[in-house]
Scaffold this motif. Sequence first.
Motif, PDB file in Angstrom:
ATOM      1  N   PRO A 232       0.838  -1.206   0.000  1.00  0.00           N
ATOM      2  CA  PRO A 232       0.000   0.000   0.000  1.00  0.00           C
ATOM      3  C   PRO A 232       0.872   1.254   0.000  1.00  0.00           C
ATOM      4  CG  PRO A 232      -0.728  -1.548   1.687  1.00  0.00           C
ATOM      5  CD  PRO A 232       0.592  -2.056   1.157  1.00  0.00           C
ATOM      6  N   TYR A 233       0.448   2.246  -0.753  1.00  0.00           N
ATOM      7  CA  TYR A 233       1.148   3.523  -0.840  1.00  0.00           C
ATOM      8  C   TYR A 233       0.166   4.585  -0.375  1.00  0.00           C
ATOM      9  CZ  TYR A 233       3.969   7.308  -2.791  1.00  0.00           C
ATOM     10  OH  TYR A 233       4.726   8.439  -2.958  1.00  0.00           O
ATOM     11  N   TYR A 234       0.512   5.292   0.699  1.00  0.00           N
ATOM     12  CA  TYR A 234      -0.444   6.203   1.322  1.00  0.00           C
ATOM     13  C   TYR A 234      -0.189   7.679   1.020  1.00  0.00           C
ATOM     14  CZ  TYR A 234      -2.073   2.094   3.792  1.00  0.00           C
ATOM     15  OH  TYR A 234      -2.589   0.858   4.084  1.00  0.00           O
ATOM     16  N   ASP A 235       0.918   7.997   0.386  1.00  0.00           N
ATOM     17  CA  ASP A 235       1.165   9.393   0.015  1.00  0.00           C
ATOM     18  C   ASP A 235       0.321   9.733  -1.212  1.00  0.00           C
ATOM     19  OD1 ASP A 235       2.965   9.791   2.086  1.00  0.00           O
ATOM     20  OD2 ASP A 235       4.698   9.234   0.867  1.00  0.00           O
ATOM     21  N   THR A 236       0.417  10.969  -1.671  1.00  0.00           N
ATOM     22  CA  THR A 236      -0.296  11.382  -2.875  1.00  0.00           C
ATOM     23  C   THR A 236       0.205  10.546  -4.044  1.00  0.00           C
ATOM     24  OG1 THR A 236      -0.472  13.628  -2.032  1.00  0.00           O
ATOM     25  CG2 THR A 236      -0.815  13.322  -4.410  1.00  0.00           C
ATOM     26  N   PRO A 237      -0.702   9.935  -4.808  1.00  0.00           N
ATOM     27  CA  PRO A 237      -0.262   9.140  -5.963  1.00  0.00           C
ATOM     28  C   PRO A 237       0.561   9.991  -6.919  1.00  0.00           C
ATOM     29  CG  PRO A 237      -2.589   8.789  -5.526  1.00  0.00           C
ATOM     30  CD  PRO A 237      -2.144   9.927  -4.647  1.00  0.00           C
ATOM     31  N   PRO A 238       1.622   9.435  -7.466  1.00  0.00           N
ATOM     32  CA  PRO A 238       2.516  10.218  -8.331  1.00  0.00           C
ATOM     33  C   PRO A 238       1.804  10.901  -9.495  1.00  0.00           C
ATOM     34  CG  PRO A 238       3.475   8.082  -7.849  1.00  0.00           C
ATOM     35  CD  PRO A 238       2.093   8.065  -7.301  1.00  0.00           C
ATOM     36  N   HIS A 239       0.759  10.283 -10.042  1.00  0.00           N
ATOM     37  CA  HIS A 239       0.078  10.899 -11.184  1.00  0.00           C
ATOM     38  C   HIS A 239      -0.741  12.119 -10.762  1.00  0.00           C
ATOM     39  CE1 HIS A 239      -2.943   8.111  -9.595  1.00  0.00           C
ATOM     40  NE2 HIS A 239      -3.835   8.935 -10.094  1.00  0.00           N
ATOM     41  N   LEU A 240      -0.933  12.311  -9.450  1.00  0.00           N
ATOM     42  CA  LEU A 240      -1.670  13.481  -8.973  1.00  0.00           C
ATOM     43  C   LEU A 240      -0.754  14.589  -8.442  1.00  0.00           C
ATOM     44  CD1 LEU A 240      -4.649  11.802  -7.089  1.00  0.00           C
ATOM     45  CD2 LEU A 240      -4.608  12.760  -9.403  1.00  0.00           C
ATOM     46  N   VAL A 241       0.545  14.302  -8.367  1.00  0.00           N
ATOM     47  CA  VAL A 241       1.490  15.297  -7.882  1.00  0.00           C
ATOM     48  C   VAL A 241       1.703  16.334  -8.975  1.00  0.00           C
ATOM     49  CG1 VAL A 241       3.871  15.686  -7.142  1.00  0.00           C
ATOM     50  CG2 VAL A 241       2.623  13.670  -6.341  1.00  0.00           C
ATOM     51  N   VAL A 242       1.522  17.602  -8.618  1.00  0.00           N
ATOM     52  CA  VAL A 242       1.748  18.695  -9.556  1.00  0.00           C
ATOM     53  C   VAL A 242       3.209  19.105  -9.425  1.00  0.00           C
ATOM     54  CG1 VAL A 242       1.122  21.047 -10.173  1.00  0.00           C
ATOM     55  CG2 VAL A 242      -0.628  19.465  -9.348  1.00  0.00           C
ATOM     56  N   GLU A 243       3.899  19.054 -10.536  1.00  0.00           N
ATOM     57  CA  GLU A 243       5.316  19.436 -10.539  1.00  0.00           C
ATOM     58  C   GLU A 243       5.451  20.921 -10.198  1.00  0.00           C
ATOM     59  OE1 GLU A 243       7.806  17.260 -10.965  1.00  0.00           O
ATOM     60  OE2 GLU A 243       6.346  15.644 -11.233  1.00  0.00           O
ATOM     61  N   GLU A 244       6.516  21.276  -9.520  1.00  0.00           N
ATOM     62  CA  GLU A 244       6.744  22.667  -9.137  1.00  0.00           C
ATOM     63  C   GLU A 244       6.780  23.577 -10.343  1.00  0.00           C
ATOM     64  OE1 GLU A 244       9.888  23.466  -6.341  1.00  0.00           O
ATOM     65  OE2 GLU A 244       9.523  21.560  -5.349  1.00  0.00           O
ATOM     66  N   THR A 245       7.339  23.117 -11.457  1.00  0.00           N
ATOM     67  CA  THR A 245       7.412  23.955 -12.648  1.00  0.00           C
ATOM     68  C   THR A 245       6.014  24.219 -13.196  1.00  0.00           C
ATOM     69  OG1 THR A 245       7.757  22.000 -14.007  1.00  0.00           O
ATOM     70  CG2 THR A 245       9.715  23.203 -13.318  1.00  0.00           C
ATOM     71  N   GLU A 246       5.120  23.243 -13.047  1.00  0.00           N
ATOM     72  CA  GLU A 246       3.749  23.454 -13.519  1.00  0.00           C
ATOM     73  C   GLU A 246       3.045  24.493 -12.664  1.00  0.00           C
ATOM     74  OE1 GLU A 246       1.479  19.871 -13.923  1.00  0.00           O
ATOM     75  OE2 GLU A 246       3.145  18.809 -14.827  1.00  0.00           O
ATOM     76  N   GLU A 247       3.319  24.452 -11.333  1.00  0.00           N
ATOM     77  CA  GLU A 247       2.685  25.424 -10.438  1.00  0.00           C
ATOM     78  C   GLU A 247       3.146  26.834 -10.765  1.00  0.00           C
ATOM     79  OE1 GLU A 247       3.345  24.330  -6.394  1.00  0.00           O
ATOM     80  OE2 GLU A 247       2.274  22.437  -6.583  1.00  0.00           O
ATOM     81  N   VAL A 248       4.415  27.010 -11.087  1.00  0.00           N
ATOM     82  CA  VAL A 248       4.966  28.337 -11.397  1.00  0.00           C
ATOM     83  C   VAL A 248       4.343  28.876 -12.673  1.00  0.00           C
ATOM     84  CG1 VAL A 248       7.071  29.549 -12.059  1.00  0.00           C
ATOM     85  CG2 VAL A 248       7.115  27.898 -10.176  1.00  0.00           C
ATOM     86  N   ASN A 249       4.113  28.027 -13.661  1.00  0.00           N
ATOM     87  CA  ASN A 249       3.595  28.442 -14.964  1.00  0.00           C
ATOM     88  C   ASN A 249       2.093  28.703 -14.958  1.00  0.00           C
ATOM     89  OD1 ASN A 249       6.137  28.309 -16.092  1.00  0.00           O
ATOM     90  ND2 ASN A 249       5.882  26.159 -16.690  1.00  0.00           N
ATOM     91  N   THR A 250       1.379  28.289 -13.917  1.00  0.00           N
ATOM     92  CA  THR A 250      -0.080  28.483 -13.926  1.00  0.00           C
ATOM     93  C   THR A 250      -0.510  29.696 -13.154  1.00  0.00           C
ATOM     94  OG1 THR A 250      -0.304  26.973 -12.061  1.00  0.00           O
ATOM     95  CG2 THR A 250      -0.635  26.087 -14.285  1.00  0.00           C
TER      96      THR A 250
END
Length: 179
Positions: A161-179
């Motif tokens: 089991p993996y309890y952290d945020t699933p990797p496909h839902l993690v928003v990359e920092e570069t994406e956050e800066v560009n939005t």
Amino acid sequence: MTSTRHTLEGTWILDKTRPDWSMTPYLQTMQVDPLAIEAHEKGDLEADTFHTIQFLPGNRVQLIKRSRVNNDLVVDLELGMEQVEHLSPGQRPKTMIATADRARTFLEIQSTLQTMGNGTASVRDIKRLHHENEAVVLIQELTITNERTGASHSLQRTFLPYYDTPPHLVVEETEEVNT
């Protein structure tokens, strides 16, 4: 966060500390080029493999596979219904049918697809919950048969089991800066 899972739903991470996690024999049965197999193995060693499973309304199941090779490969199937998708290169047809139990502790996907060597392969991918030393793990039983050569290989991989945020839902920092 640690809690016991009662269904296959959620995100799971491949346990590479156990034997039989490598996809090399599977890829060999598919007649994949040895250099591509070597690259695949190297990628699997360098990055984790995740499977996220969701049972959706309308009797559907969605799997999102994340690894070095499969960057968020999404498989969305209606349970009990045969579906066809076309794979690159060459628009090779892949036929799939998925079944699951009512408790959502067992999922089977049967597939037929063309191999890289112009043959046909049958794949049986079973995912099931397994209780192990007071923990719950996902066991993947993967069997491939090359219909042309008769070669077959089965492997059993264990996912935790993996309890952290699933990797496909993690928003990359570069994406956050560009939005």
